[in-house]
Design an enzyme around this catalytic site. Structure first.
Site, short mmCIF file in Angstrom:
data_model
loop_
_atom_site.label_atom_id
_atom_site.label_comp_id
_atom_site.label_asym_id
_atom_site.label_seq_id
_atom_site.Cartn_x
_atom_site.Cartn_y
_atom_site.Cartn_z
N GLY A 155 0.83 -1.21 0.00
CA GLY A 155 0.00 0.00 0.00
C GLY A 155 0.86 1.25 0.00
O GLY A 155 1.98 1.24 -0.51
N SER A 156 0.32 2.29 0.61
CA SER A 156 1.02 3.58 0.57
C SER A 156 2.22 3.60 1.51
O SER A 156 2.29 2.82 2.47
CB SER A 156 0.05 4.70 0.99
OG SER A 156 -0.26 4.55 2.37
N GLY A 195 2.77 2.01 5.23
CA GLY A 195 3.91 1.12 5.47
C GLY A 195 4.78 1.59 6.63
O GLY A 195 5.25 0.78 7.43
N GLU A 237 5.76 -3.62 0.61
CA GLU A 237 5.81 -3.27 -0.81
C GLU A 237 4.96 -2.01 -0.95
O GLU A 237 3.73 -2.08 -0.95
CB GLU A 237 5.28 -4.42 -1.66
CG GLU A 237 5.66 -4.32 -3.12
CD GLU A 237 4.50 -3.87 -3.98
OE1 GLU A 237 4.55 -2.69 -4.41
OE2 GLU A 237 3.58 -4.66 -4.20
N CYS A 262 1.54 0.12 -8.60
CA CYS A 262 2.77 0.58 -7.92
C CYS A 262 3.86 0.76 -8.95
O CYS A 262 4.78 1.54 -8.76
CB CYS A 262 3.23 -0.44 -6.89
SG CYS A 262 2.02 -0.75 -5.63
C1 UN1 Z 1 1.40 -3.54 -7.65
O1 UN1 Z 1 1.09 -2.59 -8.35
O2 UN1 Z 1 1.34 -3.48 -6.39
O3 UN1 Z 1 4.53 -5.60 -12.14
C2 UN1 Z 1 1.78 -4.87 -8.19
C3 UN1 Z 1 3.33 -5.37 -12.20
C4 UN1 Z 1 2.36 -6.39 -11.65
C5 UN1 Z 1 2.24 -6.26 -10.17
C6 UN1 Z 1 2.04 -4.87 -9.66
N1 UN1 Z 1 2.83 -7.70 -11.99
O4 UN1 Z 1 2.88 -4.34 -12.71
#
Ligand code: UN1
Length: 513
Positions: free
Chosen positions: A244-245, A249, A266, A300
């Site tokens: 998450g953010s 975290g 993450e 992310c």
């Molecule tokens: C995420 O955005 O938390 O690499 C995961 C990627 C995907 C997973 C993203 N396989 O864009």
């Protein structure tokens, strides 16, 4: 959609229950004012009303999980792998239904919804193999007739906090590995996407039942920030894996650290692509566009910054503007559309605020963003992807906005480009487009990208599950899914065995009685 929900055996209105071996506990309260409402950003419809877990029920879940751990850890790892293999089969069978539900509840395109379920299937396959490869090293002892080796044991109860943007895949990266390692899991999905989480529990329920897996191996709690805090504070939770953010975290890290627990984070990314004069623009441009507008810029790993060498700047810019002109924005369940809605009104407001800051901080919008209105856009969550030329040091460029806004920056030398690329607080993903070996290797060298992921001629998003996934700095340092990420879900034990008739001490110490 009702048909899919029925097939997934998931009811839109959930009350407190335990669904067989897949255990979840929510409050069977009568009041409906505390319900978590899941609205689809696709059409604004209320999809589900879910009772949030109350503290008392949370404690029951944890105790059920702890009891299940004692049984589950005794099941041989390859047998645990076999159960995960069967889960993978279930996800294959329900790929279309679950992918559609992901698309409808979260708003990503159907293609990406299906892709997310494919990631789940892939990690199941990976975890099956891993279940026979929980290897430890053996060492040669410095003492005669001694043997040394290390082995890996499960941790216990693993808490998994996931975000709305990958409502099911990120849980599976954690859960599948945690399970083959012998742990039990308590999943707290995003309060914005509870229905997909419930659907996953339903999908695996049959496998758990058929294999007599004890209740509590797969648990689900629903709720907002408070439920996440319970996991972080609870010494019974051996590992808290949170996605998450950065703000969330940091709070999890501080709380878990205070009890010397383990965490795996993450968090945010602010990912850049460097485009050099040696780039093949025919592959660079689609990669940039997919990276920036895929999942409506809510990965992310989304591409947020484009660092272009000045000699090709105008060319790249024009190609991008042209490519963006071809984007179709609309209902993500319609496979013709490239870009679906943002998750909710708050995300739309954050997008608008970022665009305001772009102008305020001296940026120039090449493609103005706008919130779309009219037929098909009634949910108010559809926005037009924007591109802005930005002065390198603008504050907004340092910030991760979960929306399709791409910042263009210009560079002269590759050193300068790498410095720009690294000059943000986050460190998840990065990429360079070049056919020049020296440029590519410089980008990958120790002095190159400081991110957890660094790609050549591939965009920043769409990582395969086989690699370790995660990043540095404010991204949190954790690694999930492939490679040796399984080690985060186990504790290492070093064993020294003396099979001789004397007791020599290490370091040559003499101690005679
Ligand atoms: C995420 O955005 O938390 O690499 C995961 C990627 C995907 C997973 C993203 N396989 O864009």
């Amino acid at each position: 959609m009702q048909q899919f929900l029925q097939k997934l055996k998931t009811q839109p209105v959930m009350s407190g229950t335990s669904t067989g071996q897949a255990f979840w506990h929510a409050t069977a309260a009568d009041e409906t004012d505390s319900l978590l409402d899941s609205y689809s950003p696709v059409d604004g419809q209320l999809m589900a009303r879910v009772h949030p877990t109350v503290r008392e029920d949370y404690d029951k879940v944890v105790e059920t999980a702890r009891a299940a751990f004692l049984k589950w850890r005794a099941v041989p790892a390859p047998r645990r792998g076999e159960i995960v293999r069967q889960m993978g089969e279930q996800f294959r069978q329900y790929k279309k239904e679950l992918g559609t539900l992901v698309s409808y509840e979260m708003g990503k395109s159907l293609q990406e919804g299906m892709g997310e379920v494919q990631e789940m299937i892939d990690i199941c396959d990976f975890a099956v193999g891993q279940s026979r490869q929980l290897y430890g090293f053996t060492m040669h002892s410095e003492r005669p007739d001694h043997r040394m080796y290390e082995q890996w044991h499960p941790l216990g109860v693993v808490g998994i906090i996931t975000a709305f943007n990958f409502p099911v895949a990120v849980w599976s990266w954690n859960a599948m590995l945690a399970w083959v390692c012998g742990n039990v899991c308590i999943w707290k999905p995003s309060e914005k996407t509870p229905l997909t989480a419930l659907a996953c529990q339903q999908i695996i329920k049959e496998v758990l039942e058929q294999n007599d897996v004890p209740e509590g191996v797969s648990c689900l709690i629903t709720g907002g920030r408070e439920a996440g805090t319970w996991l972080a504070e609870d010494p019974r939770i051996a590992l808290v894996s949170a996605t998450g953010s950065t703000r969330m975290g940091k709070a999890v890290a501080q709380t878990v650290s205070a009890r010397l627990g383990r965490y795996l984070l993450e968090l945010g990314g602010n990912n850049a692509i460097i485009v050099t004069p040696h780039a093949d623009l025919n592959i660079a441009v689609p990669a940039i566009v997919f990276g920036a507008v895929g999942t409506a810029g809510q990965r992310c790993t989304s591409t947020r910054r484009l660092i272009i060498q000045e000699s090709i700047y105008e060319d790249v810019k024009n190609r991008l503007v042209k490519a963006y002109g071809q984007l179709r924005i609309g209902n993500p369940l319609d496979e013709k559309n490239h870009v679906g809605p943002l998750i909710d009104q708050a995300a739309v407001a954050a997008y608008q605020t970022a665009l305001f800051h772009v102008k305020e901080q001296g940026g120039r919008l090449l493609l103005d963003g706008e919130v779309l209105e009219g037929p098909g856009f009634e949910s108010g969550c559809y926005v037009r992807p924007a591109i802005a030329e930005m002065p390198a040091q603008s504050a907004i460029v340092q910030h991760e906005t979960f929306a399709p806004i791409l910042y263009l920056l210009k560079y002269r030398t590759l050193e300068e480009a790498i410095e720009l690329q690294n000059g943000v607080p986050q460190g998840l993903s990065s990429a360079i487009f070049t056919l020049n070996l020296r440029e590519a290797e410089q980008f990958l060298s120790t002095g190159g990208s400081d991110c957890g992921i660094a790609n050549v001629n591939i965009g920043t998003s769409g990582a395969e599950i086989g690699g370790a996934f995660g990043g540095e700095k404010e991204t949190g340092g954790g690694r999930e899914s492939g490679s040796d990420a399984w080690k985060a879900y186990m504790r290492r034990q070093t064993n020294t065995i003396n099979y001789g008739t004397s007791l020599p001490l290490a370091q040559g110490i003499k101690f005679e009685l």
